[in-house]
Scaffold this active site. Structure first.
Site, PDB file in Angstrom:
ATOM      1  N   SER A 155      42.419  41.388  40.178  1.00  0.00           N
ATOM      2  CA  SER A 155      43.799  41.794  40.443  1.00  0.00           C
ATOM      3  C   SER A 155      44.142  42.972  39.538  1.00  0.00           C
ATOM      4  O   SER A 155      43.338  43.377  38.693  1.00  0.00           O
ATOM      5  CB  SER A 155      44.749  40.633  40.158  1.00  0.00           C
ATOM      6  N   LYS A 156      45.356  43.465  39.721  1.00  0.00           N
ATOM      7  CA  LYS A 156      45.799  44.655  38.988  1.00  0.00           C
ATOM      8  C   LYS A 156      45.606  44.535  37.484  1.00  0.00           C
ATOM      9  O   LYS A 156      45.358  45.515  36.805  1.00  0.00           O
ATOM     10  CB  LYS A 156      47.276  44.921  39.288  1.00  0.00           C
ATOM     11  N   ARG A 157      45.734  43.304  36.971  1.00  0.00           N
ATOM     12  CA  ARG A 157      45.640  43.232  35.503  1.00  0.00           C
ATOM     13  C   ARG A 157      44.212  43.463  34.993  1.00  0.00           C
ATOM     14  O   ARG A 157      43.997  43.627  33.808  1.00  0.00           O
ATOM     15  CB  ARG A 157      46.258  41.932  34.978  1.00  0.00           C
TER      16      ARG A 157
END
Ligand code: GLU
Length: 499
Positions: free
Chosen positions: A259-261
């Protein structure tokens, strides 16, 4: 067999690397079997689907070099090509309606009038009884008369599949093996929403059949949809089902779904960061698949012919793949080092343009100069986006001096003498080459009893403003006599430009 596969994105966001990998595996499989690769736009989520997202997905696929045979046109996605269209689900409303009618006629579907509150109550009750929450089939058991009345009163309703209540759904997944799902544990799921728009589950199954899809290759987050879609096939009397292959998810190094993180996840982001499309393609191919000898690099020639030949669905791994940014970077560097000088400049050009270092087209002399400058940095370049920072001082009229370079090098006692001497010696050379400049610098150091660095460093800082960079003497050769002399003169005049 005439292989037909599809990538079926929902245009509700950017092209995620997970989606790109699904598209890639479909493409590889189609090309390997000389089959057909189809793009189908699953835009039935009216609130979230946008043209912008669809265009981003199409352009991302194009950038990766994944060409398709049927579906929206790559250069004009509002138009489409192919005999099995429309390829936009929102343009297939009538087809779904007809198939719903068939199901209603044969008793395989029924209208459900339950309200949100009814469903909420059902859920709470199931949770209280510690049962998995699911629809309790109450509208399945309405009498014909009750149904008529409700329909006549125009009560809002959805349509559900009347699934078989006994038995099981069984199928062989190419990646996951033999799978069984107990019908009793499944539910009568919604196939058409109250708006008359089909659910993803229904539209996908109908389309896969009508588009003669032979293999459904998709992420294993869809695994629980498959028994339901098989029930739809069965209810419609379609004996021949596609082969299913559910590929494992992509995780970050911490084991959580990518994911984006974890950093960049959109294909477009990787493009902007300076990754090459062929590296993304090579790298994504290995995220969940491998050859028996774990080959890492594939020849991108002829549309990745080698990879296409070697790709086998059966060799996809069951467990999640881990996205390794360091490996991706390494691979980008490997590919960059293989470029010819011209290719390297072409690839870096958009980044140089964006940084304002070159004009729209550039003239030939400017291109030759940059080509040579870039090739001096080729060994250490990892991302194309590094190009402007690596070569800006070659191009900019005014050298920007790093303060510590001025302090440590140019302010050194011997620097003015060294630079004055070098200026004289270089002026006497017909042109600057890596050989004659190196000899001149070494000779001067020996004559003055200085360390080589006492000569090399001020020369380097004078022409580049910094203490690090490409090989000094090759850099001088590329910059050329006029530029080098002018820059040394500037420093001798105490003009350190901007710091
Ligand atoms: N539209 C679905 C998605 O974007 C894909 C459905 C499928 O591959 O069957 O996840």
């Amino acid at each position: 067999m005439n292989v037909r596969v599809r990538f079926a994105p929902s245009p509700t966001g950017f092209l995620h690397v997970g989606g790109a990998r699904t598209a890639l595996y479909n493409w590889l499989f189609a090309r390997h079997h000389k089959g057909t690769f189809i793009i189908r736009i699953e835009d039935t989520d009216e609130a979230r689907s946008t043209d912008e997202s669809m265009n981003a997905i199409i352009s991302g696929l194009g950038w990766l070099g994944l060409n398709w045979d049927e579906g929206p046109l790559a250069d004009n996605p509002s138009k489409e090509t192919g005999p099995a269209g429309p390829y936009f689900q929102m343009a297939r409303g009538e087809i779904y309606r007809e198939h719903l009618d068939l199901l209603l006629k044969t008793g395989h579907a029924y209208p459900c009038f339950c309200s949100k509150e009814d469903l909420e109550q059902m859920r709470n009750k199931a949770l209280l009884l510690k049962k998995p929450p699911k629809y309790d089939e109450r509208c399945r058991h309405l009498s014909e008369k009750e149904r008529e009345e409700k329909l006549n009163s125009k009560a809002s309703h959805v349509f559900r599949l009347a699934r078989p209540l006994k038995g099981e759904v069984q199928f062989e997944d190419v990646v996951k093996g033999s799978l069984r799902f107990d019908n009793e544990l499944l539910d009568d799921f919604v196939i058409m929403k109250s708006s008359g728009v089909p659910t993803f589950m229904f539209a996908g199954a109908v389309d896969d059949h009508l588009m003669k899809i032979t293999h459904v290759i998709r992420g294993d987050d869809h695994l629980s949809n498959t028994p339901r879609q098989i029930q739809i096939y069965d209810a419609l009397g379609w004996k021949e089902k596609p082969v299913f292959a559910h590929i494992s998810m992509i995780h970050g190094p911490d084991g959580a779904r990518l994911s984006k993180r974890h950093g960049a996840t959109a294909v477009e982001e990787f493009r902007r960061l300076g990754y090459l499309p062929e590296v993304m393609l090579n790298y994504l191919a290995l995220l969940g698949w491998s050859t028996s000898d774990s080959q890492q690099l594939f020849d991108p020639k002829d549309n990745f012919k080698e990879l296409v030949e070697k790709f086998e669905l059966e060799r996809c791994q069951k467990s999640p793949a881990v996205f390794d940014m360091e490996k991706l970077k390494w691979m980008n560097g490997v590919y960059i080092r293989k470029f010819s000088k011209t290719e390297l400049l072409d690839r870096c050009w958009p980044f140089l343009k964006e940084a304002g270092l070159v004009n729209e087209e550039g003239n030939e002399a400017e291109k030759d100069y940059l080509r040579d400058a870039l090739s001096l940095e080729q060994e250490k370049m990892v991302l194309l986006s590094e190009a402007p920072g690596l070569v800006d001082f070659f191009v900019k009229d005014e050298v920007v001096f790093a303060p510590e370079a001025v302090e440590k090098v140019l302010k050194k006692e011997t620097a003015p003498m060294v630079l004055a001497e070098i200026l004289k010696i270089f002026s006497g050379l017909p042109s600057l080459t890596a050989e004659n400049t190196e000899k001149a610098c070494r000779d001067l150091a020996a004559k003055e009893g200085l360390k080589n660095g006492d000569v090399f460093h001020p020369v380097r800082v004078s022409v580049s403003g910094r203490t690090k960079g490409p090989s000094l003497f090759h850099m001088l050769e590329v910059m050329g006599k006029d530029r080098v002399l002018k820059r040394i003169q500037q420093v001798l005049h105490g003009n350190y430009g901007k710091t």
